[in-house]
Design an enzyme around this catalytic site. Sequence first.
Site, short mmCIF file in Angstrom:
data_model
loop_
_atom_site.label_atom_id
_atom_site.label_comp_id
_atom_site.label_asym_id
_atom_site.label_seq_id
_atom_site.Cartn_x
_atom_site.Cartn_y
_atom_site.Cartn_z
N SER A 160 2.44 6.15 -2.85
CA SER A 160 1.09 7.17 -2.90
C SER A 160 0.02 6.36 -2.21
CB SER A 160 0.72 7.63 -4.39
OG SER A 160 1.96 8.12 -5.22
N THR A 199 -2.53 4.61 -4.64
CA THR A 199 -2.04 3.33 -5.41
C THR A 199 -2.22 2.10 -4.48
OG1 THR A 199 0.09 3.65 -5.11
CG2 THR A 199 -0.91 4.77 -7.14
N TYR A 259 6.03 -5.22 26.69
CA TYR A 259 5.13 -4.25 27.32
C TYR A 259 5.78 -4.12 28.75
CZ TYR A 259 1.67 -4.34 23.80
OH TYR A 259 0.91 -4.12 22.58
N SER A 267 -5.34 2.73 21.69
CA SER A 267 -5.82 1.83 20.56
C SER A 267 -6.28 3.32 19.67
CB SER A 267 -7.03 0.95 20.70
OG SER A 267 -7.61 0.60 19.43
N GLU A 310 7.27 -0.96 25.29
CA GLU A 310 5.81 -0.47 25.02
C GLU A 310 5.50 0.10 26.38
OE1 GLU A 310 3.17 -2.11 22.10
OE2 GLU A 310 4.70 -3.54 21.89
N HIS A 348 -1.44 3.29 18.76
CA HIS A 348 -0.92 2.19 18.18
C HIS A 348 -1.19 2.52 16.62
CE1 HIS A 348 -0.10 -0.80 21.62
NE2 HIS A 348 0.42 -1.57 20.43
N LEU A 390 0.79 -1.25 -0.15
CA LEU A 390 0.01 -0.03 -0.13
C LEU A 390 0.93 1.14 0.11
CD1 LEU A 390 -2.66 1.57 0.26
CD2 LEU A 390 -2.61 1.27 2.76
N HIS A 426 6.05 1.56 15.03
CA HIS A 426 5.13 0.26 15.54
C HIS A 426 3.94 0.26 14.69
CE1 HIS A 426 4.51 -2.48 18.71
NE2 HIS A 426 3.38 -1.94 18.88
#
Length: 756
Positions: free
Chosen positions: A690, A693, A555, A330, A516, A279, A110, A170
């Site tokens: 991009s 696309t 974590y 989240s 984290e 996240h 992507l 992350h």
Amino acid sequence: MAKRTFSSLEAFLIFLLVMMTAITVALLTLLFVTSGTIENNKDSGNHGSSTTQGPTTTQTSSSTQAPEPPPFQNFSGYYIGVGRADCTGQVSDINLMGYGKSGQNARGLLTRLYSRAFILMDPDGSNRMAFVSVELCMISQRLRLEVLKRLQSKYGSLYRRDNVILSGTHTHSGPAGFFQYTLYILASEGFSNRTFQYFVSGIVKSIEIAHTNLKPGKVFINKGNVANVQINRSPSSYLQNPPSERARYSSNTDKEMLLLKMVDLNGKDLGLISWFAIHPVSMNNSNHLVNSDNMGYAAYLFEQEKNRGYLPGQGPFVAGFASSNLGDVSPNILGPHCTNTGESCDNEKSTCPVGGPSMCMASGPGQDIFDSTQIIGRIIYQRAKELHDSASQEVTGPVLAAHQWVNMTDVSVLLNDTYAVKTCKPALGYSFAAGTIDGVSGLNITQGTTEGDLFWDTIRDQLLGRPSEEIIECHKPKPILLHTGELTKPHPWHPDIVDVQIVTLGSLAIAAIPGEFTTMSGRRFREAVKKEFESYGMKDMTVVISGLCNVYTHYITTYEEYQAQRYEAASTIYGPHTLSAYIQLFRDLAKAIATDTVANMSSGPEPPFFKNLIATLIPNIADRTPIGRHFGDVLQPAKPEYRVGEVVEVIFVGANPKNSAENQTHETFLTVEKYEDSTADWQILYNDASWETRFYWHKGTLGLSNATIEWHIPDTAQPGIYRIRYFGHNRKQELLKPAVILAFEGISSPFEVLTT
């Protein structure tokens, strides 16, 4: 022990899983039990330098120190250099890192992933720092050691373990396979040297570009809250913290963004670094496209705004959107709901009445994961732009740094004058296997599990041996699922030696955290380190947490949150006092900086560098085409015309994209080009970096594959004639000859875009 019943189908599937796991572990142990050779990274003992020993690489560089920038008279500020380089790695035949979901392998692209480097140096050239934000899930210890080795080879002692911070954004949609500890390698389904070398080269190149671009400038700092992009995904754990402590804060997440604006002496923008706790999991575990997620989209928008006329990934302005204490934060702001019934599952166990924990998922504000990513990313970008444009408080003061390697399995923590506790050998609890509302595991294990299960304990004991009483006692109340600190074949399953590091820029202290932090962990940590600076004369320090730095250790919850044993607590691998240990260690670094005694600090035990890692089991095979076809041939052409808002889709005869990661001779798998009458030529308007696309790779059998390229035509597209080009590499293998990688390309037929 808690009892659990299983259906016939579930029991059968578990039996198959156990048998496959047993066979795999046995084979890997036989193959690699004798390959546990390590190289220690030798250190001279001088805290200001590092001479790490890494693997043999093909890169050659001079060992002489690069020349300093010329002296610049009469300026206050810093020498500033920014750089950006591609670090995408392979986008096929590799797992995506983050969710730990079997089968979530890369099948295309992507957006490209980038390493963004920022170098800041005192005006007299005496001290410098390099902060690098990398669009990966985290930084592995192996990655950092190899980067430092290459920097030492090229620049001598300019860039060292104490003044170089590598921080992962992350994203959970980047390639895996760049680790050396066994648990991470198993989660990656093997070590990929191809991707590892790609990452290292990209990080080093970004630093090289920043070093070359050093020029006098100024740095400004600004802060502000970002609204409507976060929720706490373990609110019941947060409520375990003392009411008096919670009362000091208006939210169960940290909403503040901290931003550094960098300009030259003429006021021209050079770049920015921002830190914000969220996240990057807007793209959930159904995704198979490599991408940088919401924080990457924010960086993309900022760089496109500043680098007008450049393609994505190009242009002088560099925007780094770095991670912070995001452990329980989240972006899926609609919260958890049962996917089968739609009812809320925002409870302590994150489970549904029908279907159990595997049905409890949180979702973002968009129509799909692509839309949610862009909505969250755009809000973050817009707030960063406001803070950037209004930044007026200049940062001044020296660049200072402190670093130690620490054995985190054996840290004695003084809680008060009379009571001390210790950290533990690494271990993961049951709720680690449950996953989170951002990505459930599918196993019949819930978050908040505080008792073991006879069934799973028996499987673990038979395959891996029983945890010792020492590690069981140390981690209480965590019920141990995997006693990774006691597993050493074919290599240790988790790190013992961990980096702790602070770099200060005037009144700003950047704490490089190797994991984290949850929201409250971050708040306690910042407050403690700030007080330590103040007690030794460094007043009004701003402490920012930079997450996922240098080595990954899962974590870090508060002691109170640890008692609830939700996912984050079960993944606090060094036990209930991990946060207290980190606070103590970073206070020592702060004291050393404030009292100018960094040179007196021990460098600490050296981390290992393992050889002969478990390689990926996916073979490299020759690519083939259908009979009568060639690589790059069009199988499904574009339609003659499209309108704004529609999607162009072209399918080509393809080849495995990992060949291009190995070759590294082109910068994109695709271009979207517009024909310009004025020049009688094609102009490139979009590439595979991009967000408009998408590049999909469809793996067939016996080396056959197709590549689908989509262009989602934006509202800003101009009417005219367009085409799509595909760039790839195929692996050719002849009998008794080494494989060769050959470049090819395909071109779609022209098509027209109409705006009305």
